[in-house]
Design a protein around this motif. Structure first.
Motif, PDB file in Angstrom:
ATOM      1  N   THR A   1     -29.493  15.723  10.931  1.00  0.00           N
ATOM      2  CA  THR A   1     -27.897  16.920  11.289  1.00  0.00           C
ATOM      3  C   THR A   1     -26.620  16.679  11.797  1.00  0.00           C
ATOM      4  N   ASP A   2     -25.570  16.798  11.486  1.00  0.00           N
ATOM      5  CA  ASP A   2     -24.548  16.661  11.594  1.00  0.00           C
ATOM      6  C   ASP A   2     -24.177  15.136  11.358  1.00  0.00           C
ATOM      7  N   LYS A   3     -24.650  14.634  10.189  1.00  0.00           N
ATOM      8  CA  LYS A   3     -23.836  13.130   9.824  1.00  0.00           C
ATOM      9  C   LYS A   3     -22.635  13.418   9.290  1.00  0.00           C
ATOM     10  N   ASP A   4     -21.950  12.164   8.976  1.00  0.00           N
ATOM     11  CA  ASP A   4     -20.914  12.070   8.141  1.00  0.00           C
ATOM     12  C   ASP A   4     -22.082  13.241   6.782  1.00  0.00           C
ATOM     13  N   PRO A   5     -21.062  13.576   6.131  1.00  0.00           N
ATOM     14  CA  PRO A   5     -21.689  13.657   4.780  1.00  0.00           C
ATOM     15  C   PRO A   5     -21.181  12.566   3.802  1.00  0.00           C
ATOM     16  N   ARG A   6     -20.654  11.619   3.836  1.00  0.00           N
ATOM     17  CA  ARG A   6     -20.700  10.208   3.535  1.00  0.00           C
ATOM     18  C   ARG A   6     -21.498   9.764   2.822  1.00  0.00           C
TER      19      ARG A   6
ATOM     20  N   ALA B   1       0.853  -1.534  -0.079  1.00  0.00           N
ATOM     21  CA  ALA B   1      -0.149  -0.315   0.134  1.00  0.00           C
ATOM     22  C   ALA B   1       0.839   1.345  -0.108  1.00  0.00           C
ATOM     23  N   GLU B   2       1.727   1.100   0.840  1.00  0.00           N
ATOM     24  CA  GLU B   2       2.739   2.337   0.888  1.00  0.00           C
ATOM     25  C   GLU B   2       3.435   2.888  -0.488  1.00  0.00           C
ATOM     26  N   GLU B   3       4.245   1.354  -0.886  1.00  0.00           N
ATOM     27  CA  GLU B   3       4.566   1.872  -2.251  1.00  0.00           C
ATOM     28  C   GLU B   3       3.550   2.411  -3.350  1.00  0.00           C
ATOM     29  N   ILE B   4       1.995   2.201  -3.501  1.00  0.00           N
ATOM     30  CA  ILE B   4       1.214   2.892  -4.056  1.00  0.00           C
ATOM     31  C   ILE B   4       0.986   4.282  -3.240  1.00  0.00           C
ATOM     32  N   ILE B   5       1.592   4.126  -2.523  1.00  0.00           N
ATOM     33  CA  ILE B   5       0.584   5.984  -1.980  1.00  0.00           C
ATOM     34  C   ILE B   5       1.966   6.865  -2.199  1.00  0.00           C
ATOM     35  N   GLN B   6       3.666   5.657  -1.911  1.00  0.00           N
ATOM     36  CA  GLN B   6       4.399   7.181  -2.066  1.00  0.00           C
ATOM     37  C   GLN B   6       4.886   7.246  -3.361  1.00  0.00           C
ATOM     38  N   ASN B   7       4.835   6.308  -4.880  1.00  0.00           N
ATOM     39  CA  ASN B   7       5.224   6.541  -6.279  1.00  0.00           C
ATOM     40  C   ASN B   7       3.274   6.521  -7.030  1.00  0.00           C
ATOM     41  N   GLY B   8       2.365   6.262  -6.782  1.00  0.00           N
ATOM     42  CA  GLY B   8       1.343   6.427  -7.169  1.00  0.00           C
ATOM     43  C   GLY B   8       1.159   6.975  -8.018  1.00  0.00           C
ATOM     44  N   ASN B   9       1.378   8.468  -7.653  1.00  0.00           N
ATOM     45  CA  ASN B   9       0.492   9.760  -7.988  1.00  0.00           C
ATOM     46  C   ASN B   9      -0.785   9.642  -8.273  1.00  0.00           C
ATOM     47  N   TYR B  10      -1.011   9.032  -7.353  1.00  0.00           N
ATOM     48  CA  TYR B  10      -2.891   8.715  -7.029  1.00  0.00           C
ATOM     49  C   TYR B  10      -3.136   9.720  -6.005  1.00  0.00           C
ATOM     50  N   ALA B  11      -4.741  10.010  -5.399  1.00  0.00           N
ATOM     51  CA  ALA B  11      -5.263  11.064  -4.692  1.00  0.00           C
ATOM     52  C   ALA B  11      -6.455  11.023  -4.657  1.00  0.00           C
ATOM     53  N   LEU B  12      -7.036  11.037  -3.445  1.00  0.00           N
ATOM     54  CA  LEU B  12      -8.588  11.414  -3.042  1.00  0.00           C
ATOM     55  C   LEU B  12      -8.996  12.487  -3.841  1.00  0.00           C
ATOM     56  N   TYR B  13     -10.246  11.813  -4.293  1.00  0.00           N
ATOM     57  CA  TYR B  13     -10.683  12.686  -5.055  1.00  0.00           C
ATOM     58  C   TYR B  13     -11.081  14.261  -3.979  1.00  0.00           C
ATOM     59  N   ASP B  14     -11.078  15.657  -4.819  1.00  0.00           N
ATOM     60  CA  ASP B  14     -10.983  16.910  -4.193  1.00  0.00           C
ATOM     61  C   ASP B  14     -11.323  17.434  -4.703  1.00  0.00           C
ATOM     62  N   VAL B  15     -12.334  18.077  -5.114  1.00  0.00           N
ATOM     63  CA  VAL B  15     -12.772  19.071  -6.320  1.00  0.00           C
ATOM     64  C   VAL B  15     -14.054  19.551  -5.976  1.00  0.00           C
ATOM     65  N   ASN B  16     -15.455  18.920  -5.315  1.00  0.00           N
ATOM     66  CA  ASN B  16     -16.278  20.243  -4.927  1.00  0.00           C
ATOM     67  C   ASN B  16     -16.736  19.775  -3.793  1.00  0.00           C
ATOM     68  N   PRO B  17     -16.556  21.360  -2.883  1.00  0.00           N
ATOM     69  CA  PRO B  17     -16.899  21.701  -1.984  1.00  0.00           C
ATOM     70  C   PRO B  17     -17.508  21.415  -1.095  1.00  0.00           C
ATOM     71  N   ASP B  18     -19.112  20.915  -1.873  1.00  0.00           N
ATOM     72  CA  ASP B  18     -19.706  20.266  -0.458  1.00  0.00           C
ATOM     73  C   ASP B  18     -19.503  18.499  -0.468  1.00  0.00           C
ATOM     74  N   ARG B  19     -19.242  18.412   0.355  1.00  0.00           N
ATOM     75  CA  ARG B  19     -18.535  17.425   0.182  1.00  0.00           C
ATOM     76  C   ARG B  19     -19.405  16.122   0.508  1.00  0.00           C
ATOM     77  N   SER B  20     -20.591  15.885   0.793  1.00  0.00           N
ATOM     78  CA  SER B  20     -21.666  15.082   0.423  1.00  0.00           C
ATOM     79  C   SER B  20     -21.594  14.899  -1.581  1.00  0.00           C
ATOM     80  N   GLU B  21     -21.640  15.700  -2.386  1.00  0.00           N
ATOM     81  CA  GLU B  21     -21.668  15.458  -3.584  1.00  0.00           C
ATOM     82  C   GLU B  21     -19.836  15.580  -3.569  1.00  0.00           C
ATOM     83  N   ASN B  22     -19.298  15.990  -2.888  1.00  0.00           N
ATOM     84  CA  ASN B  22     -17.901  15.071  -3.811  1.00  0.00           C
ATOM     85  C   ASN B  22     -17.260  13.786  -3.051  1.00  0.00           C
ATOM     86  N   PHE B  23     -18.291  13.675  -2.334  1.00  0.00           N
ATOM     87  CA  PHE B  23     -17.727  12.050  -2.086  1.00  0.00           C
ATOM     88  C   PHE B  23     -18.917  11.282  -3.359  1.00  0.00           C
ATOM     89  N   TYR B  24     -20.076  11.263  -3.928  1.00  0.00           N
ATOM     90  CA  TYR B  24     -20.653  11.303  -4.631  1.00  0.00           C
ATOM     91  C   TYR B  24     -19.973  10.953  -5.744  1.00  0.00           C
TER      92      TYR B  24
END
Lengths: 628, 1131
Positions: free
Chosen positions: A376-381, A261-284
């Motif tokens: 209210t206040d639930k995990d946006p996911r 896993a760490e080899e991917i994390i370090q060299n893999g050039n992947y990232a979590l999707y993080d585009v939409n400021p609306d966290r729920s929509e971002n996760f969707y």
């Protein structure tokens, strides 16, 4: 005249006697011969396409959708077009052959390709040849992982077994390898091919990091089986180690999982999707957005030609675009409550009644101003995975209301009134039952009070059957790599716990939690496991996770009183109490999902699926799994 | 045998002589004769053979044995006759084509004369054997259009040329031909036609006299076929032939009955000698069929590899030489309605059922008693609409069918023909659904030269099956409306026909089942076939025939499904609102096209020779056929409902298929009989098929049969001759094949193209998949058929019976050789080999009686067929234990036995359930209620599981019953005719299932009887009220996983038995003679024909279903009851 007659005869008789039968040799129009394949890169790709397409799944958006509602994530709704059926909710116990897989014809086909390339590909450049060679081996490793996670140790066959018609096929029989040996085989194969396989940057074909993601997942499974199988009251074992892995090997496997896993994390050039400021929509969007999505490592992709009907089958009723189908999967309250509150507290909903229709059952109610206030206040996911009352999806507000509670002055309690007609109005001209239900008995409408959102295509008209959905099905994504690393690191303990915190907090922060929402004090194995449950809901992880943790038989014990084995629904009502401050407010009851016919019952014999009698008959060296 | 035959042919050719020329008078006709001291009769024969003249004479006055010598070359017949006249003192007069021979007393004068045409008037009376006059008998001049018919007193009068011949014909009587000679009064006694043994039956590659048949062959002629009004040929055959099992499980317009010979499976169909499909067979216009023969035993071996299930031979009509043009117009109009369909529950029954379901499942329900009372009342009130819709009545209405067929049949001495046009317009009982078929048939044959004939059979048809464009199988969708619509739902919002109501499922709302709303579906089948043949007849009995046939089938299926909106009505604002997702937003335009081209060619040599008491005949032939089948499919998502043109930009699916077939065959048949008493037939075929690998492609299929006409033996006829008019024993044995269990190119390895696909980096790659092991050791399945038969006639052939006992043994059924256990891990399985065997055993028989009494002629017939399959041996069966053998062995067992659970009763009370020691539902009986089924615990282990299954039913597949019977009767009296054909069957099982078993199946409605006659609590709202008994278990909505329903059991099994009046016809025939301009023999018949007038069966009243349906849910277009009114004009 005589000559004329003789001529006729001399014409006919030879015609009858000497006909050639070349016309019986027909050339097939859909069969390629060996020599047309091995030196043609396009045909080798075609072979790969077939093999990728055949990779097994337990459930997915394109195959076996009904099993989305088999565990504790959802309940099935009668929806004939999707194949969802009320009877899917009457699983008295999981049959022992459920999840069984013994598909050696796929293994044979892959071995045939590996040997074919080696022997007959004479014009391909060596590096191209090596790349295809590795890609077929990746597919084979993937298959062995699918086999071992269902059946335990299986015979490892790495070449075509050719029967010579001698009547003595005994030499072809191989015994089951130990469960550990299969995992070791997967690890070795991954190590050997990862630097040759090429396909850099591809999100649909295997590349180095796909291989590592497979290895990380496989090693994590092996590690947790080694650790938790031995902690069972009666560990599941067979004498040759065909099932069960010695507890002593757990650290080794956890390390390998973390390392990969760490080899991917370090060299893999992947990232979590993080585009939409609306966290729920971002996760969707992290799931359904295909363009420039850095999170996806490998997915089965679809286009306008290769498409599926998942949206057609399961889009929420109020926004369906076709007349025939919808709403086949009704997510459970169990899953909804598994999403924590943003402050890290457990996610059970507040102020919810029991639906017993008594004054006592109504005592716990909180009267919410708006339907969505209970969340209210639930995990946006949650809102990125499930459509809840009051939410909007595809621009339509989802009208989810089971009925009304009308104040009865005589009995000093509220009387419950429901309708089975969607969009029906109560006497006061306001909604009685919402356009999206829920109703206790109805087709193509939620019966749990929720609809599925994850994987439902946001594209207009994609839920019309003639058009279809092109959303892809993700097999590996970066969040899993992080959570694999977190779990492996936590299990390894010591200085690794810091890594676990680092990785799990990345996932939580992207979800919408504050930074470092988990610290060393609050990080438990349960927290990590719950994180996987909510992050990967409806991504075909749940079953395999609870199996490797050996918690499935405890969770789903078939007990009528169990809050885990039973699946629950959340029915919301509008209060009718004219003149009272509560009038027009919303209350909720938690009830056993009306469609559920039997609690989930996972027996010890389900941990390793049954090997069919025919396989045992065909090969006397194969021994059956425990409890079968 | 080949060599012998060829030698025989060649030697005889040298003896043959030149042909005849067509001339007018005996002066013009030249002949060459070499007769030395031969009998006069031989002279006559030779002259008749070489010329078109016929000698007519009185046996008593002319001595045929006197010897004559004629040695002339190219001499006129006139001169020859003169020479003969000198030797014999006979007098010859040529009248037209006849030469009258008279003993001459005057020695002078002209002994040979050519008479001028002289007309004579002939009159007389026609009687039957009992002396009753027969009115309406056609009296015609042979070879011309001149004719008349007898009047009510059986008398006629007709002026004809002297020396001509009269033909007397009438339906039901044998046609008589009488030479007028010099007579002016000819009284005739017509003999009833009672299935004469001289009748010629079509057999494989030829014809045989019925008396000489040794195989089991059933035959039906045009009259008996067209007695039924049926849109398909198989429908007209129901109940009429022994050895043919039929079932009509789906009565939709254009649908056809399943037809099997002796329950062997779908037979091979041959039309005019050319292999055809079942659809080709069914869609021949009945009026074009001359006869149908069914080869049931070894006689089918001549069709070899594909004849394992028997052969159906169809012969189309053809005119006769010198037959006056016969013009027929046949037309009818009919009204069709369903025989039976289950009536669904009304709103009250539906709501009460839901309330009970909630009670029985321990659920809460929003339904209240007050509401139930209102539903029961069924009125529309200010509180709500409590009415019921009956969607059966709404959807299904009587529908017309119209048929017309004009035809012309006739011939001259050079030319024969049959032309026919037909058009059928059959509306379904559902609006927007219909079937239309137009067809033509043109059969022509011309003589090109002496002995040489060429002919053609051209046929074509266009079938259109039109449906509304609703999704799915469009007929079954209609039944979804009836069974799935909730009775309290209305088709239109606020009953306003401008607004489709948004119902719980719009797809079953009948308001959308209108072509203008939902779209259309046109399925066309266009078939054209042309056969060309040339026949050359040698003088010595050899015939050579060459045939070529081409058929083109164009099949197109075009669908256009429209989009539409659905509405809800808001009474407060009096507005209609579009419901989102309520209508259909899924437009589809789809086309499928299939083109099949069949080529067939054949050469055939036949030879017939009779040497005193020995008669031989032989046929050898070679034929080959190829077929190419191409298919294209395209689907678009159109932007508009209004135009059907497909665009690439809207394309959404596309596929292509292309397959071929090829076969070649050598055919031979040899027949021999001695005095018509001892009969022998040998036949065989060597067949090659593209399906098999080149090394094992050809197979030989021989057959043979013998017959013994005991009634011709003196010892028998002396003793029993007065009782038996005919008695024949037949035995046959033969082999045929079936191309089953083998797929094309199974013998090749390699990869299959287009198996799955995958997206690689944004582009789609088509997949290929390795094929399994090549199948090189699998061959065809061989059927061995054995048949013992007896044909017997009594009372001068009035009573005729035919009985057969038969067995068809099938060997080489594909199966895996499993004494070699290949580990599953090798990833492939051993290819199947020809290992298993099975048999069909059965008996069949038919009896007909034809009689005549005081002008009433009648026939009665009874036939029956019992045929059942049995497995014989499987390859080295292995069983793990005795239970395994009991459950899974098929060694020496009847086939298609259905296993399931035996229900021993129903629980009477909750206490009984609580105390019951056997776990019925797998959940400790927690899910059980009073009325639920108690399964027999066969093995006594206290739990019901698969080990408790036992045989509970006959064959249940969509197939024909084991026992079929037919009862046929026909009566004619003067101009009146009446016919009744019954068909019946038993020994077939049916299970109530789905809609007819599980209440509210698929969230729909249920048959009323299922919700009425059920176990229930007295008060659906009081869980403590007492139980009330019913037949069916307590209602649980749509819960097919309940133990009552999830195990196939005999509670829901019905062994269907029926006898139905399939065909009833009453008619009257007018003689048109009296009307100016019509010659004799012209008739007009009016008739009323009723199909399925009634049925005596064990399911119609109880479950509301037709006894022949195969759909367990009853959701199928049942047979229709049709009232037809028809007219047949024959000119």
């Amino acid at each position: 005249m005589k000559k004329y007659q003789i001529l006729i005869l001399w014409f006919f008789i030879p015609t009858i006697i000497s006909c050639d039968h070349e016309f019986l040799e027909l050339k097939p129009r859909n069969i390629l011969l060996e020599e047309q394949v091995w030196n043609d890169e396009e045909m080798i790709k075609s072979l790969l396409a077939n093999y990728y397409n055949r990779l097994p799944v337990n459930y997915s958006i394109y195959q076996d959708e009904r099993y989305f509602a088999e565990l504790d994530e959802a309940v099935a709704v009668q929806s004939p077009e999707s194949g969802m059926n009320l009877n899917d909710n009457n699983i008295v116990s999981y049959p022992f052959d459920r999840w069984s897989l013994w598909n050696y014809s796929a293994i044979r086909d892959i071995n045939l390709a590996i040997e074919g390339i080696e022997q007959y590909s004479t014009v391909l450049a060596p590096d191209v040849k090596a790349q295809y060679f590795s890609e077929f081996r990746f597919l084979r490793a993937f298959w062995y992982f699918e086999l071992v996670k269902r059946m335990g140790g299986v015979p490892i066959v790495t070449e075509q077994l050719i029967y010579d018609y001698s009547g003595e096929p005994g030499s072809l029989a191989k015994p089951r390898s130990s469960e550990a040996a299969v995992y070791d085989f997967i690890a070795e194969e991954c190590d050997e091919i990862k630097d040759v396989i090429g396909n850099t940057g591809s999100q649909t074909r295997a590349n180095k990091f796909t291989v590592l993601a497979l290895k990380s997942r496989a090693m994590l499974y092996a590690a947790s089986i080694a650790k938790y199988n031995s902690q069972m009251g009666t560990p599941l074992t067979l004498p040759g180690g065909e099932v069960g892995i010695p507890a002593g090997r757990a650290p080794e496997y956890y390390s390998l999982a973390l390392e990969a896993a760490e080899e991917i994390i370090q060299n893999g050039n992947y990232a979590l999707y993080d585009v939409n400021p609306d966290r729920s929509e971002n996760f969707y969007e992290a799931i359904v957005v295909k363009a420039n999505n850095p999170e996806v490592i490998m997915a089965m992709d679809f286009n306008v030609v290769k498409r599926h009907n998942f949206a057609y089958h399961h889009i929420p009723r109020p926004m369906r675009e076709d007349n025939l189908s919808s709403s086949g999967i009704s997510p459970s309250l169990n899953l909804v409550e598994a999403f924590e509150y943003l402050d890290g507290t457990p996610g059970a909903l507040k102020g919810v009644g029991t639906g017993a229709n008594t004054a006592q059952s109504q005592a716990d109610w909180i009267f919410y101003d708006k339907p969505e206030d209970v969340f209210t206040d639930k995990d946006p996911r949650l809102f990125g995975s499930v459509v809840v009352p009051g939410a909007s999806f595809k621009g339509v507000e989802v009208d989810l209301q089971a009925g009304v509670y009308v104040w009865n002055n005589a009995s000093q309690k509220y009387d419950r009134i429901e309708s089975s007609t969607l969009g029906s109005k109560y006497d006061d001209g306001k909604t009685l039952t919402g356009l999206g239900g829920p109703v206790r008995a109805g087709s193509e409408v939620s019966n749990t009070g929720f609809y599925l959102k994850k994987y439902i295509d946001p594209t207009p008209m994609s839920s019309a059957r003639g058009i279809g959905s092109q959303v892809w099905w993700i097999k590996f994504r970066y969040a899993e790599v992080l959570l694999n690393a977190a779990e492996a690191a936590f299990e390894l303990g010591g200085e690794n716990v810091a890594k676990a915190l680092l990785y799990i907090n990345q996932v939580r922060e992207r979800a919408g939690f504050p930074p470092n929402s988990v610290d060393a004090a609050s990080l438990t194995i349960e927290k990590i496991r719950n994180e996987r449950r909510v992050e990967f809901a409806f991504e075909d992880h749940r079953l395999w996770d609870v199996k490797r943790w050996r918690t499935a038989h405890v969770l789903w014990d078939g007990s009528d009183s169990s809050s885990d084995a039973n699946l629950f629904a959340l029915y919301g009502y509008r209060i009718v109490h004219p003149g009272h401050p509560n009038d027009g407010k919303y209350v909720y009851d938690k009830i056993v999902a009306p469609n559920l016919r039997a609690p989930r019952f996972f027996q010890l014999g389900n941990y390793y699926s049954k090997i069919a009698q025919s396989e045992l008959d065909n090969n006397p060296l194969i021994i059956p799994n425990p409890y079968h | 045998m080949y060599a012998f035959l060829i030698q025989l042919i060649l030697c005889t050719v040298l003896l043959a002589n030149t042909g005849r020329a067509q001339r007018k008078t005996i002066e013009d006709v030249k002949v060459t004769l070499q007769l030395k001291e031969q009998s006069l009769s031989q002279f006559f024969e030779l002259v008749e053979a070489k010329t078109d003249f016929k000698f007519t004479y009185n046996h008593d006055l002319v001595n045929l044995n006197q010897l004559v010598t004629v040695e002339e070359k190219n001499m006129s017949l006139y001169k020859v006759l003169e020479a003969v006249s000198k030797q014999t003192l006979l007098h010859f007069i040529q009248v037209n084509e006849n030469i009258h021979v008279k003993s001459s007393n005057n020695k002078g004068g002209k002994h040979v004369q050519i008479a001028q045409r002289v007309d004579v008037t002939v009159s007389g009376t026609v009687n039957d054997a009992t002396g009753e006059p027969i009115p309406g008998v056609t009296v015609s001049l042979q070879g011309s259009a001149i004719g008349t018919a007898t009047d009510v007193n059986g008398q006629y009068s007709l002026t004809v040329p002297e020396g001509s011949t009269l033909v007397f014909s009438f339906i039901g009587f044998e046609t008589q031909t009488i030479a007028v000679g010099g007579k002016s009064i000819i009284d005739v006694v017509l003999v009833e036609d009672i299935g004469s043994l001289d009748e010629v039956i079509v057999v494989g590659y030829g014809e045989q006299k019925k008396a000489n048949l040794t195989g089991a062959i059933s035959n039906i002629d045009s009259d008996n076929l067209t007695r039924s009004v049926s849109s398909t040929v198989s429908g007209a055959l129901i109940g009429k032939l022994a050895g043919v099992n039929t079932r009509l499980p789906d009565g939709r317009p254009g649908g056809s009955a399943q037809l099997q010979i002796r329950n062997m499976g779908t037979p091979l169909f041959i039309i005019d000698g050319i292999p055809a499909t079942e659809s080709d067979f069914n869609n021949i216009d009945l009026n074009n069929i001359e006869s149908i023969s069914v080869l049931k035993d070894a006689s089918a071996a001549i069709y070899g590899l594909r004849a394992g299930n028997g052969v159906v031979l169809v012969t189309t009509k053809m005119g006769e030489e010198n037959m006056r043009p016969q013009i027929n117009v046949n037309a009818y109009y009919g009204l069709q309605g369903f025989t039976k369909f289950p009536r669904q529950a009304n709103s009250y029954q539906y709501m009460r059922g839901h309330a009970e379901s909630a009670q029985n499942l321990n659920q809460t329900t929003p339904i209240t008693q007050e509401e139930l009372d209102r539903w029961k009342e069924g009125k529309k009130t200010p509180e709500g609409d409590f009415r019921s819709m009956d969607y059966l009545d709404y959807m299904i209405n009587p529908a017309p069918q119209i048929f017309i067929n004009p035809s012309a049949t006739g011939g001259s001495d050079q030319f024969k023909y049959h032309f026919s046009l037909g058009h059928l317009d059959q509306q379904a009982t559902i609006d927007s659904y219909y079937f239309k078929r137009s067809s033509l048939q043109a059969n022509l044959e011309a003589k090109l030269a002496k002995g040489l004939r060429v002919g053609t059979q051209v046929s074509g048809r266009v079938e259109l099956r039109h449906q509304a464009g609703v999704p799915g199988d469009d007929y079954s969708a209609v039944f979804n409306v009836i069974t799935k619509m909730w009775p309290h739902e209305r088709p239109y919002a606020n009953d306003n026909p401008n607004y489709i109501n948004s119902t719980h499922s719009i797809n079953v709302n009948p308001a959308t089942y209108v072509e203008s709303i939902t779209g259309w579906n046109d399925l066309y089948n266009r078939v054209g076939r042309a056969n060309f043949y040339a026949v050359y007849d040698f003088d010595f009995g050899l015939q050579v025939k060459g045939t070529y046939s081409y058929q083109y089938l164009g099949w197109t299926d075009d669908v256009n499904e429209f989009t539409y909106d659905a509405y809800s009505y808001d009474p407060e604002t009096d507005t209609y609102n579009v419901v989102k997702g309520g209508g259909n937003q899924n437009p589809i335009r789809r086309t499928s096209r299939r083109n099949i081209e069949d080529n067939f060619s054949q050469v055939q040599l036949s030879y017939n020779k009779t040497l005193e008491d020995h008669a031989f005949s032989a046929v050898i032939a070679y034929e080959q056929s190829t077929s190419e089948n191409r298919y294209l499919f395209a689907r678009t998502v159109p932007q508009t409902n209004h135009l059907p043109i497909m665009l690439f930009s809207e394309l959404n699916d596309f596929s292509d298929e292309w397959t071929e077939q090829a076969r070649g065959s050598y055919i031979g048949r040899f027949n021999y009989d001695y005095k018509g008493k001892y009969l022998l037939e040998l036949l065989g075929r060597n067949d090659g098929s593209y399906l098999y690998s080149p090394h094992s492609r050809w197979g030989f299929f021989p057959g043979g049969s013998i017959g013994w006409r005991i009634s011709d033996e003196p010892f028998f006829s002396n003793a029993f001759g007065e009782v038996f008019s005919d008695l024949k024993l037949r035995v046959s044995y033969g082999k045929t094949g079936s191309e089953i269990g083998v797929s094309p190119y199974g013998y090749l390895g390699g990869f299959n193209w287009a198996q799955g696909n995958y997206m690689f980096d944004g582009s789609l790659v088509t997949g290929i998949q390795p094929r399994g092991l090549p199948v090189t050791n699998l061959s065809w399945v061989t059927s061995e058929s054995t048949n013992l038969g007896i044909d017997v006639s009594f009372l001068q052939n009035r009573l005729f019976g035919q009985f057969d006992v038969f067995q068809r043994k099938v060997t080489g059924i594909p199966a895996a050789r499993y004494d070699v256990l290949l580990p599953s891990e090798v990833g492939y399985t051993l290819p199947n080999e020809n290992l298993n065997s099975e048999a069909i055993l059965g008996i069949e028989g038919m009896v007909t009686y034809r009689g005549m009494a005081r002008g009433l002629s009648y026939s009665l017939g009874l036939n029956g067929t019992l045929a059942r399959g049995k497995s014989l041996h499987t390859y080295k069966p292995r069983f793990g234990n005795s239970y395994d053998e009991y459950r899974n062995s098929i060694e020496e067992r009847w086939q298609d036995v259905t296993w399931g659970y035996h229900v021993v009763g129903q629980f009477k009370s909750q206490e009984e359930i609580d105390d019951y020691p056997i776990n019925i539902d797998g959940q400790g009986n927690r899910s059980l209620l009073p009325g639920d089924l108690i399964y027999e615990d066969l093995n006594g282990d206290k739990i019901i599981n698969e080990y408790d299954e036992q045989p509970i039913a006959y064959r249940i597949t969509q197939s024909t019953p084991y026992l079929n019977v037919g009862i046929n009767s026909a009566f004619t009296y003067k101009g009146f005719s009446l016919s009744m054909d019954f068909s019946g069957a038993t020994m077939q099982s049916f299970f109530l299932d789905r809609e007819m078993k599980i209440p509210f199946y698929g969230d729909g409605n249920s048959p009323a009887w299922l919700l009425e006659d059920r176990w229930h609590r007295e008060d659906p709202f009081d869980p403590n009220s007492r139980w009330i008994e019913g037949t069916f278990p307590a209602i649980r909505k749509n819960l097919s996983s309940h133990s009552n329903f999830n195990r196939r059991n005999d509670f829901y099994r019905v062994n269907m038995t029926y006898l139905r009046l399939r065909n009833f016809e009453i008619g009257y025939t007018y003689d048109l003679k009296g009307i100016n301009g019509y010659s004799g023999g012209s008739t007009a018949k009016i008739y009323t024909n009723i199909t399925n007038l009634f049925s005596i069966d064990n399911v119609g009243n109880r479950y509301g279903i037709d006894p022949e349906i195969a759909d367990f849910g009853g959701r199928v277009y049942p047979q229709t009851r049709v009232f037809n009114f028809g007219l047949i004009v024959s000119l």
